[in-house]
Design a protein around this motif. Sequence first.
Motif, PDB file in Angstrom:
ATOM      1  N   GLU A 156       6.095   7.938  -8.677  1.00  0.00           N
ATOM      2  CA  GLU A 156       5.612   6.836  -7.844  1.00  0.00           C
ATOM      3  C   GLU A 156       5.313   5.606  -8.691  1.00  0.00           C
ATOM      4  N   GLN A 157       4.725   5.806  -9.866  1.00  0.00           N
ATOM      5  CA  GLN A 157       4.428   4.674 -10.746  1.00  0.00           C
ATOM      6  C   GLN A 157       5.713   4.027 -11.263  1.00  0.00           C
ATOM      7  N   ALA A 158       6.714   4.866 -11.583  1.00  0.00           N
ATOM      8  CA  ALA A 158       7.986   4.332 -12.066  1.00  0.00           C
ATOM      9  C   ALA A 158       8.644   3.469 -10.995  1.00  0.00           C
ATOM     10  N   LEU A 159       8.626   3.938  -9.755  1.00  0.00           N
ATOM     11  CA  LEU A 159       9.213   3.170  -8.657  1.00  0.00           C
ATOM     12  C   LEU A 159       8.442   1.874  -8.420  1.00  0.00           C
ATOM     13  N   SER A 160       7.118   1.948  -8.544  1.00  0.00           N
ATOM     14  CA  SER A 160       6.294   0.760  -8.365  1.00  0.00           C
ATOM     15  C   SER A 160       6.591  -0.278  -9.447  1.00  0.00           C
ATOM     16  N   ASP A 161       6.721   0.170 -10.699  1.00  0.00           N
ATOM     17  CA  ASP A 161       7.050  -0.759 -11.796  1.00  0.00           C
ATOM     18  C   ASP A 161       8.404  -1.421 -11.567  1.00  0.00           C
ATOM     19  N   TRP A 162       9.369  -0.608 -11.111  1.00  0.00           N
ATOM     20  CA  TRP A 162      10.708  -1.147 -10.831  1.00  0.00           C
ATOM     21  C   TRP A 162      10.641  -2.188  -9.728  1.00  0.00           C
ATOM     22  N   ALA A 163       9.904  -1.888  -8.657  1.00  0.00           N
ATOM     23  CA  ALA A 163       9.788  -2.820  -7.542  1.00  0.00           C
ATOM     24  C   ALA A 163       9.144  -4.127  -7.990  1.00  0.00           C
ATOM     25  N   HIS A 164       8.101  -4.032  -8.811  1.00  0.00           N
ATOM     26  CA  HIS A 164       7.451  -5.242  -9.312  1.00  0.00           C
ATOM     27  C   HIS A 164       8.415  -6.087 -10.137  1.00  0.00           C
ATOM     28  N   ARG A 165       9.225  -5.433 -10.977  1.00  0.00           N
ATOM     29  CA  ARG A 165      10.160  -6.174 -11.810  1.00  0.00           C
ATOM     30  C   ARG A 165      11.194  -6.920 -10.958  1.00  0.00           C
ATOM     31  N   ILE A 166      11.695  -6.271  -9.897  1.00  0.00           N
ATOM     32  CA  ILE A 166      12.659  -6.926  -9.015  1.00  0.00           C
ATOM     33  C   ILE A 166      12.003  -8.087  -8.275  1.00  0.00           C
ATOM     34  N   LEU A 167      10.802  -7.854  -7.764  1.00  0.00           N
ATOM     35  CA  LEU A 167      10.111  -8.894  -7.004  1.00  0.00           C
ATOM     36  C   LEU A 167       9.792 -10.102  -7.872  1.00  0.00           C
ATOM     37  N   ASP A 168       9.541  -9.878  -9.147  1.00  0.00           N
ATOM     38  CA  ASP A 168       9.285 -10.997 -10.065  1.00  0.00           C
ATOM     39  C   ASP A 168      10.467 -11.955 -10.126  1.00  0.00           C
ATOM     40  N   GLN A 169      11.653 -11.461  -9.808  1.00  0.00           N
ATOM     41  CA  GLN A 169      12.871 -12.268  -9.922  1.00  0.00           C
ATOM     42  C   GLN A 169      13.274 -12.946  -8.620  1.00  0.00           C
ATOM     43  N   LEU A 170      12.588 -12.616  -7.531  1.00  0.00           N
ATOM     44  CA  LEU A 170      12.992 -13.140  -6.225  1.00  0.00           C
ATOM     45  C   LEU A 170      12.340 -14.476  -5.902  1.00  0.00           C
ATOM     46  N   LEU A 171      13.136 -15.360  -5.298  1.00  0.00           N
ATOM     47  CA  LEU A 171      12.640 -16.616  -4.770  1.00  0.00           C
ATOM     48  C   LEU A 171      12.231 -16.411  -3.309  1.00  0.00           C
ATOM     49  N   PRO A 172      11.362 -17.255  -2.776  1.00  0.00           N
ATOM     50  CA  PRO A 172      10.941 -17.093  -1.370  1.00  0.00           C
ATOM     51  C   PRO A 172      12.105 -17.031  -0.390  1.00  0.00           C
ATOM     52  N   ASP A 173      13.111 -17.890  -0.569  1.00  0.00           N
ATOM     53  CA  ASP A 173      14.269 -17.848   0.327  1.00  0.00           C
ATOM     54  C   ASP A 173      14.996 -16.506   0.219  1.00  0.00           C
ATOM     55  N   GLU A 174      15.049 -15.946  -0.978  1.00  0.00           N
ATOM     56  CA  GLU A 174      15.711 -14.652  -1.165  1.00  0.00           C
ATOM     57  C   GLU A 174      14.911 -13.537  -0.508  1.00  0.00           C
ATOM     58  N   ALA A 175      13.600 -13.679  -0.482  1.00  0.00           N
ATOM     59  CA  ALA A 175      12.764 -12.708   0.233  1.00  0.00           C
ATOM     60  C   ALA A 175      13.032 -12.802   1.735  1.00  0.00           C
ATOM     61  N   ARG A 176      13.253 -14.021   2.224  1.00  0.00           N
ATOM     62  CA  ARG A 176      13.619 -14.193   3.635  1.00  0.00           C
ATOM     63  C   ARG A 176      14.921 -13.443   3.949  1.00  0.00           C
ATOM     64  N   LEU A 177      15.872 -13.553   3.028  1.00  0.00           N
ATOM     65  CA  LEU A 177      17.144 -12.872   3.224  1.00  0.00           C
ATOM     66  C   LEU A 177      16.961 -11.359   3.254  1.00  0.00           C
ATOM     67  N   LEU A 178      16.166 -10.840   2.338  1.00  0.00           N
ATOM     68  CA  LEU A 178      15.912  -9.395   2.325  1.00  0.00           C
ATOM     69  C   LEU A 178      15.308  -8.943   3.640  1.00  0.00           C
ATOM     70  N   SER A 179      14.397  -9.740   4.159  1.00  0.00           N
ATOM     71  CA  SER A 179      13.767  -9.398   5.434  1.00  0.00           C
ATOM     72  C   SER A 179      14.800  -9.345   6.559  1.00  0.00           C
ATOM     73  N   ALA A 180      15.727 -10.292   6.553  1.00  0.00           N
ATOM     74  CA  ALA A 180      16.787 -10.293   7.573  1.00  0.00           C
ATOM     75  C   ALA A 180      17.687  -9.074   7.422  1.00  0.00           C
ATOM     76  N   PHE A 181      18.041  -8.736   6.187  1.00  0.00           N
ATOM     77  CA  PHE A 181      18.907  -7.582   5.935  1.00  0.00           C
ATOM     78  C   PHE A 181      18.208  -6.261   6.258  1.00  0.00           C
ATOM     79  N   SER A 182      16.872  -6.251   6.214  1.00  0.00           N
ATOM     80  CA  SER A 182      16.130  -4.995   6.389  1.00  0.00           C
ATOM     81  C   SER A 182      16.335  -4.368   7.758  1.00  0.00           C
ATOM     82  N   SER A 183      16.818  -5.164   8.715  1.00  0.00           N
ATOM     83  CA  SER A 183      17.093  -4.630  10.059  1.00  0.00           C
ATOM     84  C   SER A 183      18.261  -3.657  10.050  1.00  0.00           C
ATOM     85  N   GLY A 184      19.050  -3.694   8.971  1.00  0.00           N
ATOM     86  CA  GLY A 184      20.222  -2.829   8.888  1.00  0.00           C
ATOM     87  C   GLY A 184      21.491  -3.494   9.385  1.00  0.00           C
ATOM     88  N   ASP A 185      21.372  -4.722   9.895  1.00  0.00           N
ATOM     89  CA  ASP A 185      22.541  -5.437  10.412  1.00  0.00           C
ATOM     90  C   ASP A 185      23.459  -5.893   9.280  1.00  0.00           C
TER      91      ASP A 185
END
Length: 241
Positions: A97-126
Amino acid sequence: MRTTEHLVKLARQLSTTAERLPGAGLVQKEYEIIEDALLQSMHQRMKRAVSRSAESPVALPPPANSDNIDIAEGRVGLSPGQRLQSIMAEALEQTTEQALSDWAHRILDQLLPDEARLLSAFSSGDSYAVIGVSASRSITGPREILLSNISSVGKAAQVKARELLPSYIARLKTLGLIERRGPSNSLELDYQILESDTRVQQALNEAQAGNYSRIRTERGTIKLSATGNKLWQICTQHKSN
């Protein structure tokens, strides 16, 4: 005599083979115990090597904890060898769980707000329509990509800097969070709208003016990848906790 690294590699190969045999779960547990012991040996060997180096000794940070900021600050001033030693020490203490959390933090550190918007749109599975323009400088020459990542997902995600959408999509692909697949007949209307986009028309016109051959629009779809879905699950799970 085999080195510790060779033993780790051999243990992993045996684990992969054992997964196909009866009692694989028990074998996997035994393998994890062996691997931890081997990694501990590697860590101790590196610790001795660093202690013998001519570099000025620097106090190592404490073992891994749940505060990623404290860990990062503790590494300031470490030599490369000491930093690797510190990371290996964390690996020995870390849970899945800690390894996955560290990985998630590292990816999130690289995301811009607009890219987070895109991830949210993609999260629907469409899946969303995406097109580009390709051509070749001669009839038999290699095909070149003249334009890429023009997609309908920008509007769906309400991206603010819409002109940067191709760059956002490229970055998400590089991070492994989204993937491109073949065209979809159900998105025909979206493709037609995208093909009338000013950037697409400009790329087509420039290709014709440049005497390119085999000019065509490339249709496809983009959607969340398995890795992107894993990130989204981790983030939403932590958000709900």
